[in-house]
Design a protein around this motif. Structure first.
Motif, PDB file in Angstrom:
ATOM      1  N   SER A  31    -114.988  -6.206  22.519  1.00 54.53           N
ATOM      2  CA  SER A  31    -114.189  -5.395  21.595  1.00 54.53           C
ATOM      3  C   SER A  31    -113.498  -6.220  20.502  1.00 54.53           C
ATOM      4  CB  SER A  31    -113.134  -4.613  22.384  1.00 54.53           C
ATOM      5  OG  SER A  31    -112.335  -5.513  23.129  1.00 54.53           O
ATOM      6  N   ALA A  32    -113.789  -7.527  20.443  1.00 47.80           N
ATOM      7  CA  ALA A  32    -113.129  -8.399  19.456  1.00 47.80           C
ATOM      8  C   ALA A  32    -113.551  -8.055  18.030  1.00 47.80           C
ATOM      9  CB  ALA A  32    -113.468  -9.855  19.761  1.00 47.80           C
ATOM     10  N   ASN A  33    -112.584  -8.157  17.112  1.00 47.10           N
ATOM     11  CA  ASN A  33    -112.923  -7.913  15.699  1.00 47.10           C
ATOM     12  C   ASN A  33    -112.956  -9.204  14.883  1.00 47.10           C
ATOM     13  OD1 ASN A  33    -110.243  -8.459  15.707  1.00 47.10           O
ATOM     14  ND2 ASN A  33    -109.598  -6.597  14.616  1.00 47.10           N
ATOM     15  N   SER A  34    -112.837 -10.371  15.567  1.00 43.85           N
ATOM     16  CA  SER A  34    -113.010 -11.657  14.889  1.00 43.85           C
ATOM     17  C   SER A  34    -113.674 -12.632  15.857  1.00 43.85           C
ATOM     18  CB  SER A  34    -111.658 -12.203  14.430  1.00 43.85           C
ATOM     19  OG  SER A  34    -110.914 -12.656  15.540  1.00 43.85           O
ATOM     20  N   TYR A  56    -124.657  -9.412  17.199  1.00 40.58           N
ATOM     21  CA  TYR A  56    -123.912  -9.323  15.931  1.00 40.58           C
ATOM     22  C   TYR A  56    -124.468 -10.288  14.883  1.00 40.58           C
ATOM     23  CZ  TYR A  56    -120.285  -7.020  18.771  1.00 40.58           C
ATOM     24  OH  TYR A  56    -119.599  -6.177  19.619  1.00 40.58           O
ATOM     25  N   SER A  71    -111.173 -14.368  18.457  1.00 40.84           N
ATOM     26  CA  SER A  71    -110.811 -13.549  19.626  1.00 40.84           C
ATOM     27  C   SER A  71    -111.997 -13.382  20.572  1.00 40.84           C
ATOM     28  CB  SER A  71    -110.249 -12.195  19.194  1.00 40.84           C
ATOM     29  OG  SER A  71    -111.085 -11.593  18.249  1.00 40.84           O
TER      30      SER A  71
END
Length: 331
Positions: A16-19, A133, A22
């Motif tokens: 669930s990290a957005n960077s 990703y 993290s």
């Protein structure tokens, strides 16, 4: 239970990290929670946990170094080709994909069956999600070919079932990377099916305390039907068509055919046939050579609740494709 909860939390943070930073933090939490689960006062498990820690620490340091350089260079308009390759390579090392697979069979050899199950299924989720990703095209195709080849050829001369499952996992990783190349939902579906099949197989090895091929010969003296179901489960894990394990491979084959990746698909199918060979060798040996030795399991064990759950898992694994097809035609 505390370390197991932290293990799950680390994976969820990464997903669930957005960077990238993290995501790295989630991977570190996941690693530091798994090390205590691996260590159970045996020499082999201590050695395996040390190997695992060193490999994962190396991958994490490369990953962190790459993302920091990536963030520094993001203001410039040039392409970060080398940095993308470094990030991708570190994630392949974390997941145990070829050509960074060398630690994986050695670590598997020193673990208990429950830890083997965690390492083969849950520990792959976060790295694979991060790989999806940042798909680096030249390296992912190389990794697909090498993973399927090494997973197939490496398992040929193995007598240890842990190493056999490790090479099988590397082969399946090749298929997962191939499915990831086309769609996220496809590789998640493949992962769910693979997790279920692996769970039902490792549950068998765990319950009957099997570690080597020759222990399969004296298995299930009280129940021949259970022996057949277990053999069907092995073939299902290999991806033989009438069984459930063929279904995710079928979806990947269809996706690759529609995208005209016929050369890559041919290599993958040829290598999968080799993995099927050593699964069939296991089944053939355990069917033809039946040693009537005294086992520690009595007949009442076959009537226990865990055994009933195991039989249900085996049945779904063996005949799940027929059930899915029937439901599809019905609705």
């Amino acid at each position: 239970m505390m370390f197991f909860s932290i293990l799950i939390l680390g994976t969820l943070i990464s997903i669930s990290a957005n960077s990238w930073v993290s995501a790295w933090m989630g991977l570190e939490i996941n690693l530091l929670a798994f090390i205590p689960l691996m260590s159970d006062n045996k020499l082999m498990s201590t050695e395996a946990s040390l190997k695992y820690f060193l490999t994962q620490a190396l991958a994490s340091s490369i990953f962190l170094f790459s993302i920091l350089l990536f963030l520094l260079n993001s203001s410039k308009m040039n392409s970060n080709y080398l940095l993308e390759m470094m990030i991708f390579s570190s994630l392949l090392l974390k997941s145990g994909s070829a050509p960074f697979h060398f630690w994986f069979p050695n670590v598997m050899e020193g673990l208990s069956w429950m830890n083997v199950l965690i390492l083969m299924t849950w520990q792959k989720i976060a790295p694979l999600m991060l790989i999806s990703y940042i798909i680096f095209k030249p390296l992912i195709i190389t990794s697909i070919i090498l993973s399927t080849m090494i997973g197939a050829l490496g398992g040929l001369n193995q007598t240890s079932l842990r190493k056999l499952m490790a090479y099988s996992s590397i082969n399946h990783l090749g298929w997962m990377l191939a499915s990831m190349y086309y769609s996220t939902s496809l590789w998640i579906t493949y992962m769910i099916f693979y997790t279920f099949l692996t769970f039902s197989m490792i549950f068998l090895f765990y319950m009957f305390k099997i570690s080597h091929i020759n222990q399969l010969f004296s298995l299930f003296l009280y129940s021949k039907s259970l022996k057949f179901l277990s053999i069907f489960n092995l073939l299902s894990l290999g991806g033989l068509p009438p069984f459930l394990g063929f279904f995710p491979k079928w979806m990947v084959i269809q996706a690759m055919t529609l995208n005209n990746q016929l050369f890559l698909l041919t290599i993958m199918l040829m290598m999968t046939l080799i993995t099927l060979y050593f699964y069939i060798r296991l089944c053939y040996s355990s069917l033809m050579l039946n040693y009537y030795e005294n086992t520690w399991m009595n007949s009442s064990f076959y009537k226990s609740l865990s055994m009933k759950i195991f039989i249900v898992c085996l049945f779904i694994s063996s005949f799940g494709l027929f059930l899915i097809s029937s439901l599809y035609f019905y609705f």
